[in-house]
Scaffold this motif. Structure first.
Motif, short mmCIF file in Angstrom:
data_model
loop_
_atom_site.label_atom_id
_atom_site.label_comp_id
_atom_site.label_asym_id
_atom_site.label_seq_id
_atom_site.Cartn_x
_atom_site.Cartn_y
_atom_site.Cartn_z
N LYS A 14 0.83 -1.20 0.00
CA LYS A 14 0.00 0.00 0.00
C LYS A 14 0.87 1.26 0.00
O LYS A 14 0.56 2.22 -0.71
CB LYS A 14 -0.93 -0.01 1.22
CG LYS A 14 -1.90 1.15 1.23
CD LYS A 14 -2.83 1.08 2.41
CE LYS A 14 -3.85 2.20 2.40
NZ LYS A 14 -3.36 3.53 2.12
N SER A 15 1.96 1.24 0.75
CA SER A 15 2.85 2.40 0.78
C SER A 15 3.44 2.67 -0.59
O SER A 15 3.55 3.83 -1.02
CB SER A 15 3.98 2.18 1.80
OG SER A 15 3.45 2.06 3.09
N LEU A 20 10.93 -2.44 9.15
CA LEU A 20 9.83 -3.23 8.59
C LEU A 20 9.32 -4.21 9.65
O LEU A 20 10.07 -4.65 10.52
CB LEU A 20 10.31 -4.02 7.38
CG LEU A 20 10.77 -3.18 6.17
CD1 LEU A 20 11.37 -4.07 5.11
CD2 LEU A 20 9.62 -2.36 5.62
N SER A 21 8.06 -4.57 9.55
CA SER A 21 7.49 -5.56 10.47
C SER A 21 8.17 -6.91 10.27
O SER A 21 8.77 -7.17 9.21
CB SER A 21 5.99 -5.68 10.22
OG SER A 21 5.74 -6.10 8.87
N ASN A 60 5.40 -12.54 8.74
CA ASN A 60 4.29 -13.33 9.28
C ASN A 60 4.32 -14.73 8.64
O ASN A 60 5.17 -15.03 7.81
CB ASN A 60 2.95 -12.62 9.05
CG ASN A 60 2.63 -12.43 7.57
OD1 ASN A 60 3.13 -13.14 6.71
ND2 ASN A 60 1.77 -11.46 7.28
N SER A 86 5.78 -7.59 -0.26
CA SER A 86 5.35 -6.26 0.16
C SER A 86 3.92 -6.22 0.71
O SER A 86 3.63 -5.43 1.60
CB SER A 86 5.51 -5.25 -0.98
OG SER A 86 4.64 -5.52 -2.04
N CYS A 87 3.04 -7.06 0.21
CA CYS A 87 1.65 -7.00 0.71
C CYS A 87 1.52 -7.58 2.12
O CYS A 87 0.48 -7.42 2.75
CB CYS A 87 0.70 -7.71 -0.24
SG CYS A 87 0.82 -9.51 -0.26
N GLN A 88 2.57 -8.23 2.60
CA GLN A 88 2.55 -8.83 3.94
C GLN A 88 3.46 -8.08 4.92
O GLN A 88 3.68 -8.54 6.04
CB GLN A 88 3.00 -10.30 3.86
CG GLN A 88 2.12 -11.14 2.96
CD GLN A 88 0.70 -11.24 3.48
OE1 GLN A 88 0.45 -11.57 4.63
NE2 GLN A 88 -0.26 -10.93 2.62
N THR A 89 4.01 -6.95 4.46
CA THR A 89 5.02 -6.24 5.25
C THR A 89 4.54 -4.83 5.58
O THR A 89 4.09 -4.11 4.69
CB THR A 89 6.33 -6.15 4.44
OG1 THR A 89 6.74 -7.46 4.07
CG2 THR A 89 7.43 -5.49 5.25
N GLN A 90 4.63 -4.47 6.84
CA GLN A 90 4.27 -3.11 7.25
C GLN A 90 5.52 -2.25 7.32
O GLN A 90 6.55 -2.68 7.84
CB GLN A 90 3.59 -3.12 8.60
CG GLN A 90 2.19 -3.72 8.58
CD GLN A 90 1.52 -3.57 9.91
OE1 GLN A 90 2.08 -3.91 10.94
NE2 GLN A 90 0.30 -3.05 9.90
N LEU A 149 7.44 0.71 9.00
CA LEU A 149 7.42 1.36 10.30
C LEU A 149 8.33 2.58 10.36
O LEU A 149 8.40 3.26 11.37
CB LEU A 149 7.84 0.35 11.38
CG LEU A 149 7.05 -0.97 11.37
CD1 LEU A 149 7.66 -1.97 12.34
CD2 LEU A 149 5.58 -0.72 11.71
#
Ligand code: FES
Length: 74
Positions: free
Chosen positions: A2-3, A35-36, A39, A58-62, A64
């Motif tokens: 999303k970013s 980065l998160s 998961n 990227s779609c699974q990573t936040q 920070l």
């Protein structure tokens, strides 16, 4: 993911961020610590697709904090 999209950068995907295709992988150049953690979905996709360390789904990573990334398709 999303970013990247919010920044106007294209992101490869055939699952629209559902954590299935692994096409949205990005290479982390700097800022891994911002980065998160991986998961279960990301760990599974990376193992299944032989995606190396330093590359994230990227779609699974936040995001920070500040991060510099690259992608093979840019
Ligand atoms: S967009 Fe398909 S796994 Fe991320």
């Amino acid at each position: 993911m999303k970013s990247l999209l919010d920044a106007g950068l294209p992101v490869a995907s055939s699952c629209d961020g559902d954590g299935v295709c692994a096409k949205c992988k990005i290479v982390i150049i700097e800022g891994q610590e911002n980065l998160s953690s991986e998961n279960e979905t990301e760990a599974f996709l990376k193992e299944k697709n032989n995606i190396p360390r330093g590359t994230r789904i990227s779609c699974q990573t936040q995001v920070l904090g500040d991060v510099t990334v690259d992608a093979t398709y840019w």
